[in-house]
Design a protein around this motif. Structure first.
Motif, PDB file in Angstrom:
ATOM      1  N   ILE A   1      42.912  27.827  45.263  1.00 47.79           N
ATOM      2  CA  ILE A   1      42.370  27.481  46.574  1.00 47.79           C
ATOM      3  C   ILE A   1      40.899  27.869  46.614  1.00 47.79           C
ATOM      4  N   ALA A   2      40.016  26.879  46.747  1.00 51.92           N
ATOM      5  CA  ALA A   2      38.578  27.140  46.809  1.00 51.92           C
ATOM      6  C   ALA A   2      38.232  27.828  48.119  1.00 51.92           C
ATOM      7  N   VAL A   3      37.452  28.882  48.056  1.00 56.58           N
ATOM      8  CA  VAL A   3      37.033  29.581  49.264  1.00 56.58           C
ATOM      9  C   VAL A   3      36.064  28.717  50.063  1.00 56.58           C
ATOM     10  N   GLN A   4      35.164  28.033  49.372  1.00 51.14           N
ATOM     11  CA  GLN A   4      34.243  27.100  50.027  1.00 51.14           C
ATOM     12  C   GLN A   4      34.529  25.701  49.509  1.00 51.14           C
ATOM     13  N   ARG A   5      34.773  24.781  50.421  1.00 45.41           N
ATOM     14  CA  ARG A   5      35.157  23.435  50.024  1.00 45.41           C
ATOM     15  C   ARG A   5      34.044  22.446  50.347  1.00 45.41           C
TER      16      ARG A   5
ATOM     17  N   GLU B   1      49.302  29.512  50.752  1.00 46.73           N
ATOM     18  CA  GLU B   1      48.338  29.393  51.846  1.00 46.73           C
ATOM     19  C   GLU B   1      48.312  30.669  52.681  1.00 46.73           C
ATOM     20  N   GLN B   2      49.492  31.243  52.915  1.00 44.52           N
ATOM     21  CA  GLN B   2      49.558  32.490  53.668  1.00 44.52           C
ATOM     22  C   GLN B   2      48.866  33.613  52.906  1.00 44.52           C
ATOM     23  N   ILE B   3      49.124  33.704  51.607  1.00 43.61           N
ATOM     24  CA  ILE B   3      48.507  34.753  50.792  1.00 43.61           C
ATOM     25  C   ILE B   3      46.991  34.586  50.769  1.00 43.61           C
ATOM     26  N   ALA B   4      46.508  33.340  50.658  1.00 42.11           N
ATOM     27  CA  ALA B   4      45.058  33.105  50.632  1.00 42.11           C
ATOM     28  C   ALA B   4      44.410  33.567  51.926  1.00 42.11           C
ATOM     29  N   LEU B   5      45.048  33.292  53.059  1.00 45.91           N
ATOM     30  CA  LEU B   5      44.495  33.733  54.342  1.00 45.91           C
ATOM     31  C   LEU B   5      44.461  35.253  54.430  1.00 45.91           C
ATOM     32  N   ILE B   6      45.493  35.892  53.883  1.00 47.31           N
ATOM     33  CA  ILE B   6      45.513  37.354  53.872  1.00 47.31           C
ATOM     34  C   ILE B   6      44.395  37.898  52.983  1.00 47.31           C
ATOM     35  N   MET B   7      44.235  37.302  51.817  1.00 42.57           N
ATOM     36  CA  MET B   7      43.204  37.764  50.877  1.00 42.57           C
ATOM     37  C   MET B   7      41.809  37.644  51.472  1.00 42.57           C
TER      38      MET B   7
ATOM     39  N   GLY C   1      41.160  37.858  54.663  1.00 44.28           N
ATOM     40  CA  GLY C   1      41.087  38.586  55.918  1.00 44.28           C
ATOM     41  C   GLY C   1      41.281  37.738  57.137  1.00 44.28           C
ATOM     42  N   CYS C   2      41.983  36.624  56.996  1.00 43.66           N
ATOM     43  CA  CYS C   2      42.150  35.685  58.107  1.00 43.66           C
ATOM     44  C   CYS C   2      43.580  35.636  58.634  1.00 43.66           C
ATOM     45  N   ALA C   3      44.450  36.525  58.165  1.00 41.65           N
ATOM     46  CA  ALA C   3      45.833  36.543  58.620  1.00 41.65           C
ATOM     47  C   ALA C   3      46.353  37.965  58.542  1.00 41.65           C
ATOM     48  N   SER C   4      47.397  38.234  59.302  1.00 47.51           N
ATOM     49  CA  SER C   4      48.000  39.562  59.292  1.00 47.51           C
ATOM     50  C   SER C   4      48.555  39.857  57.900  1.00 47.51           C
TER      51      SER C   4
ATOM     52  N   VAL D   1      28.991  45.207  42.087  1.00 48.71           N
ATOM     53  CA  VAL D   1      28.412  43.867  42.165  1.00 48.71           C
ATOM     54  C   VAL D   1      29.009  43.144  43.369  1.00 48.71           C
ATOM     55  N   THR D   2      28.275  42.175  43.873  1.00 47.41           N
ATOM     56  CA  THR D   2      28.678  41.492  45.097  1.00 47.41           C
ATOM     57  C   THR D   2      30.016  40.781  44.931  1.00 47.41           C
ATOM     58  N   GLY D   3      30.848  40.886  45.970  1.00 45.15           N
ATOM     59  CA  GLY D   3      32.155  40.263  45.968  1.00 45.15           C
ATOM     60  C   GLY D   3      32.201  39.025  46.838  1.00 45.15           C
ATOM     61  N   CYS D   4      33.412  38.548  47.049  1.00 40.17           N
ATOM     62  CA  CYS D   4      33.601  37.310  47.796  1.00 40.17           C
ATOM     63  C   CYS D   4      33.094  37.415  49.227  1.00 40.17           C
ATOM     64  N   GLY D   5      33.227  38.586  49.820  1.00 44.82           N
ATOM     65  CA  GLY D   5      32.852  38.745  51.218  1.00 44.82           C
ATOM     66  C   GLY D   5      31.419  39.176  51.455  1.00 44.82           C
ATOM     67  N   TRP D   6      30.624  39.304  50.392  1.00 46.71           N
ATOM     68  CA  TRP D   6      29.230  39.755  50.586  1.00 46.71           C
ATOM     69  C   TRP D   6      28.426  38.669  51.287  1.00 46.71           C
ATOM     70  N   SER D   7      27.714  39.059  52.341  1.00 41.02           N
ATOM     71  CA  SER D   7      26.962  38.084  53.141  1.00 41.02           C
ATOM     72  C   SER D   7      25.488  38.409  53.245  1.00 41.02           C
TER      73      SER D   7
END
Length: 740
Positions: free
Chosen positions: A171-175, A234-240, A242-245, A284-290
């Protein structure tokens, strides 16, 4: 080909200490070993002549020759895993950022062995894939879509034991429109039971035949997890993201924990902690670095990724072949265990180390710039970097050490190279054979003449001290860093090497503290104290360098990756960090060129009575129109005084070089507007300045501002005006009366 290569477990010791020697020898039945003091390592027939001294010490042997292999590639490992998924079903997930997708199979997470286990990986076509093996049966499935390079994905592998179904999702984080890089696929997978049961877990690699890791991943991996049961991707991706419980994972590895070292932590209930091998890049910067924070300690969650490489190397992990007990009465100096064969004259290797003074000290101490030796360790600039020949202004000469490096990339990289995926090399270790840390080795960029570099160039200084009868002790950069400057206690004079380019905070503090206590420093080189480095508190024999923003560099660490993992310090130039070398040593890097060196021309300040001792017995206005590195005393890499950057206002600029060739170019930190006028024949900032000044505490500093200075000292067997100037400085600095 070198028939013998070797290294030691330490680079510095005291008399009476032991040193473990680790050897790999090919094409020989046996080899012998002897202890030698290194005095002058330049084998140029026009130089002062190679010189070492045999020490009467029985090292044992002859020793049986054997090959010891080096296995590069970084990975993480957890041993003794628990019963993670008692249901028999499981879900494995991770965030990945591949840098070489499509370059062979690359493991993300693997459990167990090739015969019985599970692997989550990228296949030969850059597709996220998973594979189960058990009882001689294999089930495998690929996503059906290729991952893009340097893009973040959530990859999820699920095994449903009830449905006997194996699924892989990517699942691509940015599509993006019309980019089909998210996909899912599944296959029937029967007969697999308890494949996650109490088996070792690897990150960034998979266990291969022979019990060694393989399938090394190139790129970043973040927050791998294992869940008991089969859960929708899809549920696991949202959790990873930070978008789901969250669900409660069976294992939840947080790579942001304990980032200073090599340990990895599991937040899950089983606490399956482990460690990283061969130093993948952390902090090093991770997926959530903004971009909200550039310092990893301020926001560790944004730096929870680890960048793995298939060519990382920290510790070659060779077995010890024999142990040397350093003679208790050995005087301080530079020594080497020479390995050789009576049956093959070409079989020779030197394992170099420093012996410190345990009790009685001389007033003069020479600091071997071992951090710089490590930075350049096994560098391949002559062959791999095409512009080296242009910068040297001559055809390059290659000796057997360089050719051996080309044939053996597993010997590891220097801080001047990039990894196979194009990212910069942050770490360099001495726990491996370093072919250019030996006498008799030629360089690439030492200029016409001897063309030697780093350690071998520094033996010109050792030879000078011996020739002029100046008693001295030896320390290393590692000693300065480890002992917070206490290593310099009791000395009156510190001599630097020809190129002390890499400096930690503790090292720089040690020099400053020494001067503040009334000591004297003779900086006998150029391009010194340029890059900040970091030593590790827990990992011996390794340095870290992140070349942040400006400076002469072959790579950048990447935006956001400027702070050192080992020490949480900003990397980069000391000048940009706020401690330019001019503040301590009077001069700092201004230009480099590797063809011809130039002489110094005396300035009016050289007639100042304060400097009379420097030029006692020295005639002429032109100084050093000779030398073994480029034919002059000022060259290779040169430093200038700059009062705006901190050269003390009372400093005397005694002499300056003039009219370097147009191969000499200005440093990037000074080159604000790149025009054709910033070259050696046109820019007056391109010069080496010879500087002297006293300190408030009664000490003094003398700086040459040139790497080629040592090569000029050695010219005509040390019978010349540059050697005379150096002796005048060292003997006056050693005088206890100090400077008023």
């Amino acid at each position: 080909m070198l028939k013998i290569t070797a290294y030691a477990d330490r680079i510095s010791c005291f008399p009476g200490d032991t040193i473990d020697i680790k050897v790999s020898a090919l094409g020989l039945q046996t080899y012998r070993a002897e202890l030698r003091r290194i005095i002058q390592g330049d084998i140029n027939p026009d130089g002062p002549g190679y010189r070492d001294e045999l020490i009467a010490a029985d090292l044992g042997g002859p020793f049986p020759a054997r090959e010891q292999k080096i296995r590069p590639g970084s990975y993480g490992r957890v041993d003794g895993a628990a019963e993670l998924c008692p249901s028999g079903s499981f879900t494995i997930a991770a965030l990945i950022w591949p840098t070489l997708p499509g370059r062979g199979r690359q493991a993300i997470l693997s459990v167990g062995t090739p015969e019985n286990g599970c692997r989550l990986f990228l296949d030969d076509n850059a597709m996220a894939s998973t594979e189960l093996t058990s009882d001689g049966h294999t089930s495998a499935v690929a996503s059906g879509a290729a991952c893009r390079e340097r893009s973040w994905y959530v990859v999820v592998a699920t095994y449903d034991a009830t449905a006997e179904r194996l699924t892989i999702s990517q699942i691509a984080v940015q599509r993006f429109p019309k980019i089909a890089d998210s996909a899912s696929n599944s296959v029937s997978a029967r007969g697999h039971h308890n494949v996650l049961s109490r088996s070792p877990i690897l990150f960034g690699a998979s266990m291969a035949a022979g019990g060694f890791p393989g399938w090394f991943f190139n790129g970043k991996i973040e927050n791998p997890r294992v869940y008991d049961g089969a859960h929708p991707a899809e549920q696991i991706a949202l959790i990873m993201l930070g978008c789901a419980s969250p669900l409660t994972p069976a294992a939840d590895w947080d790579f942001a924990e304990d980032m200073h070292g090599d340990r990895l932590s599991d937040r899950g209930p089983h606490r399956l902690h482990g460690r990283f091998f061969n130093l993948p890049q952390r902090a090093v910067t991770g997926c959530g670095w903004s971009g909200g924070s550039y310092r990893w300690t301020e926001d560790p969650a944004s730096y929870a990724a680890v960048h793995f490489h298939d060519d990382d190397l920290y510790d070659a992990a060779w077995q010890t072949d024999f142990t040397v007990t350093v003679p208790a009465d050995l005087k301080s100096g530079v020594y080497a265990v020479r390995l050789f064969s009576d049956d093959d004259a070409d079989a020779e290797y030197f394992v170099v180390f420093a012996v410190r003074a345990r009790h009685r000290k001389n007033s003069v101490v020479f600091v071997l710039p071992t951090a710089s030796y490590m930075a350049y360790a096994n560098h391949r600039l002559g062959i791999d970097v095409s512009e080296t020949e242009i910068g040297a202004g001559q055809l390059l000469q290659l000796d057997r050490h360089h050719l051996h490096l080309q044939e053996h990339p597993e010997l590891g990289l220097s801080l001047y190279e990039v990894h196979n995926d194009g990212s910069g090399v942050f770490y360099s270790s001495r726990l491996r054979p370093i072919l250019d840390f030996q006498p008799k080795v030629q360089g690439f960029i030492g200029g016409t003449g001897s063309n030697i570099w780093q350690f071998n160039a520094d033996t010109h200084i050792l030879g000078f001290l011996e020739d002029r009868g100046i008693a001295y002790d030896v320390l290393t950069d590692e000693d300065l860093d480890r002992e917070d400057g206490d290593a310099l206690d009791g000395y009156r004079v510190v001599l630097t090497g020809s190129h002390p380019e890499y400096t930690s905070t503790r090292m720089l503090d040690a020099y400053q503290s020494f001067l503040d206590r009334g000591g004297c420093v003779a900086y006998l080189g150029g391009n010194g104290f340029y890059w900040r480095i970091a030593y590790s508190e827990t990992l011996p024999g390794v340095i870290e360098c992140r070349r942040a923003e400006s400076g002469i560099r072959g790579w950048e660490p990447g935006t956001g990756n400027y702070w050192h993992q080992f020490t949480d310090e900003l990397g980069g130039l000391w000048r940009r960090i706020g401690r330019p070398p001019q503040q301590i040593f009077g001069v700092g890097m201004t230009a480099q060129g590797f063809d011809l060196s130039s002489p110094y021309i005396r300035n009016e300040a050289s007639s100042d009575p304060r400097a009379a001792f420097i030029f006692a017995g020295v005639e002429g206005e032109v100084l050093g129109d000779f030398g073994l590195n480029g034919g002059g005393a000022a060259g290779n890499e040169i430093d200038r005084a700059d009062f705006a950057l901190g050269t003390p206002p009372h400093a005397l600029v005694l002499a300056s070089s003039k009219m370097h060739t147009d191969i000499y170019l200005m440093t990037p930190e000074d080159l604000l507007d790149p025009t054709p006028t910033w070259s050696g024949t046109q820019c007056d900032l391109i010069r080496a300045d010879m500087v002297f000044f006293e300190t408030q505490s009664g000490g003094a500093v003398f700086s040459t501002g040139s790497i080629a200075w040592a090569g000029a000292m050695a010219w005509n067997a040390y019978d010349n005006q540059i050697a005379d100037i150096t002796e005048n400085v060292v003997r006056r600095f050693a005088d206890e009366k100090g400077f008023g």
